[in-house]
Design a protein around this motif. Structure first.
Motif, PDB file in Angstrom:
ATOM      1  N   ARG A   8       0.742  -0.962  -0.059  1.00 61.07           N
ATOM      2  CA  ARG A   8      -0.782  -0.115   0.094  1.00 61.07           C
ATOM      3  C   ARG A   8       1.064   1.095   0.030  1.00 61.07           C
ATOM      4  N   ASP A  10       2.332   5.091   0.544  1.00 61.83           N
ATOM      5  CA  ASP A  10       2.708   5.148   2.899  1.00 61.83           C
ATOM      6  C   ASP A  10       3.379   6.325   2.200  1.00 61.83           C
ATOM      7  N   GLN A  22      -2.016   9.503   1.308  1.00 67.09           N
ATOM      8  CA  GLN A  22      -2.292   8.473   2.493  1.00 67.09           C
ATOM      9  C   GLN A  22      -3.493   8.472   3.334  1.00 67.09           C
ATOM     10  N   GLU A  23      -4.721   9.297   3.185  1.00 68.20           N
ATOM     11  CA  GLU A  23      -5.655  10.431   3.920  1.00 68.20           C
ATOM     12  C   GLU A  23      -7.018   8.595   2.792  1.00 68.20           C
ATOM     13  N   PHE A  24      -6.329   7.933   2.142  1.00 68.73           N
ATOM     14  CA  PHE A  24      -6.584   7.325   1.595  1.00 68.73           C
ATOM     15  C   PHE A  24      -5.799   5.582   1.564  1.00 68.73           C
ATOM     16  N   TYR A  25      -6.949   4.677   0.867  1.00 65.02           N
ATOM     17  CA  TYR A  25      -5.890   3.870   1.109  1.00 65.02           C
ATOM     18  C   TYR A  25      -6.143   3.076  -0.306  1.00 65.02           C
ATOM     19  N   TYR A  27      -3.788   0.119  -2.836  1.00 62.58           N
ATOM     20  CA  TYR A  27      -2.876  -0.749  -2.839  1.00 62.58           C
ATOM     21  C   TYR A  27      -2.856  -1.232  -4.022  1.00 62.58           C
ATOM     22  N   ARG A 197     -16.947   4.969   2.012  1.00 54.66           N
ATOM     23  CA  ARG A 197     -15.251   5.101   1.898  1.00 54.66           C
ATOM     24  C   ARG A 197     -14.838   4.834   0.679  1.00 54.66           C
ATOM     25  N   ILE A 198     -13.718   5.550   0.404  1.00 53.85           N
ATOM     26  CA  ILE A 198     -13.057   5.577  -1.087  1.00 53.85           C
ATOM     27  C   ILE A 198     -11.851   4.630  -0.814  1.00 53.85           C
ATOM     28  N   ILE A 199     -11.348   3.347  -1.451  1.00 52.66           N
ATOM     29  CA  ILE A 199      -9.998   3.269  -1.740  1.00 52.66           C
ATOM     30  C   ILE A 199      -9.663   2.442  -3.423  1.00 52.66           C
TER      31      ILE A 199
ATOM     32  N   ARG B   2      -6.560   9.107  11.036  1.00 47.79           N
ATOM     33  CA  ARG B   2      -8.035   8.428  10.267  1.00 47.79           C
ATOM     34  C   ARG B   2      -7.186   7.112   9.463  1.00 47.79           C
ATOM     35  N   GLY B   3      -6.011   7.560   8.947  1.00 51.69           N
ATOM     36  CA  GLY B   3      -5.261   6.018   8.566  1.00 51.69           C
ATOM     37  C   GLY B   3      -5.427   4.812   9.161  1.00 51.69           C
ATOM     38  N   MET B   6      -9.667   3.529   9.627  1.00 52.46           N
ATOM     39  CA  MET B   6      -9.895   2.666   7.654  1.00 52.46           C
ATOM     40  C   MET B   6      -8.538   1.236   8.116  1.00 52.46           C
ATOM     41  N   GLN B  10     -11.019  -2.535   6.754  1.00 55.71           N
ATOM     42  CA  GLN B  10     -11.337  -3.042   6.198  1.00 55.71           C
ATOM     43  C   GLN B  10     -10.010  -4.243   5.706  1.00 55.71           C
ATOM     44  N   ILE B  17       0.491  -7.404   4.253  1.00 56.89           N
ATOM     45  CA  ILE B  17       0.113  -6.056   3.315  1.00 56.89           C
ATOM     46  C   ILE B  17       1.736  -5.913   3.586  1.00 56.89           C
ATOM     47  N   ILE B  18       2.199  -4.764   2.657  1.00 55.66           N
ATOM     48  CA  ILE B  18       3.759  -3.861   2.579  1.00 55.66           C
ATOM     49  C   ILE B  18       3.270  -2.895   2.756  1.00 55.66           C
ATOM     50  N   SER B  19       4.061  -2.335   3.860  1.00 52.95           N
ATOM     51  CA  SER B  19       4.069  -0.808   3.883  1.00 52.95           C
ATOM     52  C   SER B  19       5.239  -0.369   3.696  1.00 52.95           C
ATOM     53  N   PRO B  20       5.853   0.062   2.578  1.00 57.72           N
ATOM     54  CA  PRO B  20       7.468  -0.345   3.165  1.00 57.72           C
ATOM     55  C   PRO B  20       8.338   0.458   3.910  1.00 57.72           C
ATOM     56  N   ALA B  21       7.494   1.497   3.997  1.00 53.90           N
ATOM     57  CA  ALA B  21       8.482   2.035   4.973  1.00 53.90           C
ATOM     58  C   ALA B  21       8.233   2.008   6.364  1.00 53.90           C
TER      59      ALA B  21
END
Lengths: 211, 308
Positions: A8, A10, A22-25, A27, A197-199, B2-3, B6, B10, B17-21
């Motif tokens: 995802r 970041d 970053q407020e959204f996801y 992938y 919610r939107i991703i 918020r992150g 979320m 989900q 799942i990879i968050s690279p940082a």
């Protein structure tokens, strides 16, 4: 072996046209290297096959179909990491050409349909439309402006459902580059479904470095 | 945050799942606790190559420590200016798993696609003879003419000649370095390293933070580790010129262990050294002048398939 792992976006991700990603996801599975004039990696070949014109030769269309299938399978593997009690609505990113155009390509709708056919908590809603055809995204840098893209995109009123409450809208696209298209799609969707919610789900992210 | 909300809504709790940082922060934090290649490799093996964040959690590394390490890395080299591959992500090169201690995180900058091209390592002494440099150039030229990518280690001498020739010839090159991506060794190769990071591919397994806290001397062990990784990434290794104590011999040994072809230039046999005969007996191939290299690569099939 386990399925390869998705990523995802970041703080290590720079999306030129979507700095607040970053407020959204968002992938993505693979890493795509664009504009080289050569291609060695499996990812590059898959993406190029996926994007083949709907009027390509028979053998090329065969590879396009295989790429569509693989894309769908990998998205299904992504969903295995989401809570099964969550409901998702896949919204295919509209292609660069409108439905009436000779080169209209419904590859993302096909991917979404395969995914939804395999998962009970996922449905498809092809609600985003291209109102005005443009050149392929990769051929025209001006078309990457999110405001311009927003204007070329629209909501299909015929397909507007009565209820999306509690569902997560997942925009599905092949390559995440600058985030401009996602930005425009997200704006349209949020206006239509303010409570949702939107991703974003992308098969690959194009690699770009801050200079 | 918020992150985070979320995330909770989900994704399942299991972080697959990879968050690279976040993974880079976790990996570098693990390196602070287990500062050797074998120890890090052992832990990851024990956890079946789970993501660094999962292993860090199991090892009792606190989230705060990960966050701090992440910002240290970011201050050493901005997280947006490079990328990383993780074991079992979509792009991690399968051939890297042939290494005895495969790296869990491979940092890179440049054109990732090159990692999938056919590539051959050209390595040898830092203190190379004039003849050695000429031979390195010749081998690199042959590889480029046949559309192969030249891999080397950006060291002085043979390595530098191999990279430079590939670039001059309009070919492609990959540098596997024994320092972190933000460090150049030797210094005069700054421009070459920048050029490779920009238009070719620069890779490193060396953790930024751990490296920044130690002297050059105590970080030296990364150089031979780099050679093992370089060998695993290549289809074959060519030794152009090497003394009995050269780091290239680490690569020669690794190449044979990993089922890679090992080529040794004939001139190496004419200096009264022990190593060429030793490797020849173990399966290395003697090259008369390099021109038979392509024939060997094409005739004798591709790299042996990974065992795992």
């Amino acid at each position: 072996m386990d399925q390869p792992k998705w990523r995802r976006t970041d703080e290590s991700t720079h999306l030129y046209h979507f700095p607040n990603h970053q407020e959204f996801y968002l992938y993505y599975g693979r890493i795509y290297t664009s504009g080289l004039g050569y291609s060695h990696s499996c990812t590059n070949r898959l993406i190029l096959n996926l994007k083949k014109s709907p009027h390509a030769s028979e053998p090329e269309l065969h590879y396009k179909a295989l790429a569509i299938q693989k894309f769908a399978e990998e998205v299904i593997s992504l969903f295995s990491h989401f809570k099964p009690e969550s409901s998702f609505t896949l919204v295919p990113m509209p292609p660069s050409k409108a439905k009436s155009h000779l080169d209209y390509d419904d590859r993302l709708e096909q991917v979404a349909a395969i995914v939804a056919s395999q998962l009970t908590n996922v449905s498809v809603l092809p609600i985003l439309l291209t109102c005005q055809s443009s050149e392929g995204y990769h051929t025209n840098s001006i078309s990457r402006n999110p405001n311009e893209i927003y204007k070329l995109m629209g909501i299909d009123e015929n397909c507007k459902p009565c209820d999306q409450e509690g569902k997560i809208l997942a925009v599905i696209d092949d390559v995440l580059t600058s985030g401009a298209h996602f930005s425009a799609a997200q704006r349209h969707l949020q206006e239509t479904f303010p409570e949702s919610r939107i991703i974003g789900i992308f098969w690959a992210k194009a690699e770009s470095f801050e200079v | 945050m918020r992150g985070f909300i979320m995330f909770a809504q989900q994704e399942t709790i299991h972080p697959s799942i990879i968050s690279p940082a976040h993974e880079i922060g976790s990996y570098e934090a693990l390196w602070m606790r287990h500062p050797s290649v074998n120890r890090v490799a052992d832990i990851f093996k024990r956890f079946n190559h789970a993501l660094p964040s999962v292993v860090a959690h199991e090892e009792g590394v606190q989230l705060e420590e990960i966050e701090q390490t992440k910002s240290k890395v970011n201050s050493l080299m901005p997280l947006r200016s490079f990328s990383a591959l993780f074991y079992d992500d979509f792009e991690y090169p399968r051939r890297l798993k042939d290494a005895k201690y495969p790296v869990e995180v491979l940092y890179y900058r440049g054109i990732l696609d090159l990692l999938s091209s056919r590539s051959v390592s050209v390595v040898g002494s830092r203190k190379a003879s004039e003849e050695g440099i000429k031979r390195a150039r010749k081998v690199a030229k042959i590889l480029v003419e046949n559309g192969l990518t030249v891999i080397s280690g950006l060291a002085k001498g043979i390595d530098t000649a191999a990279h430079q020739t590939a670039i001059e010839m309009g070919g492609k090159t990959i540098a596997v370095i024994g320092t972190p991506l933000n460090t150049v060794y030797p210094k005069p190769n700054q421009q070459l390293q920048d050029e490779i990071a920009q238009n070719h591919l620069l890779v490193s397994q060396v953790p930024f933070y751990r490296y920044s806290l130690h002297s050059f001397q105590s970080n030296r062990f990364f150089f031979p580790e780099r050679n093992k990784t370089m060998s695993a990434l290549s289809e074959a290794t060519v030794i152009v010129e090497a003394s009995e104590t050269s780091g290239s011999l680490i690569q020669a040994k690794a190449a044979l262990e990993q089922g890679r072809k090992l080529f040794i230039l004939k001139s190496c046999f004419e200096k009264g050294l022990d190593w060429p005969e030793k490797f020849l007996a173990q399966g290395a191939i003697k090259l008369n002048d390099g021109s038979e290299l392509i024939q060997y690569l094409n005739d004798h099939g591709p790299t042996k398939v990974a065992k795992n």
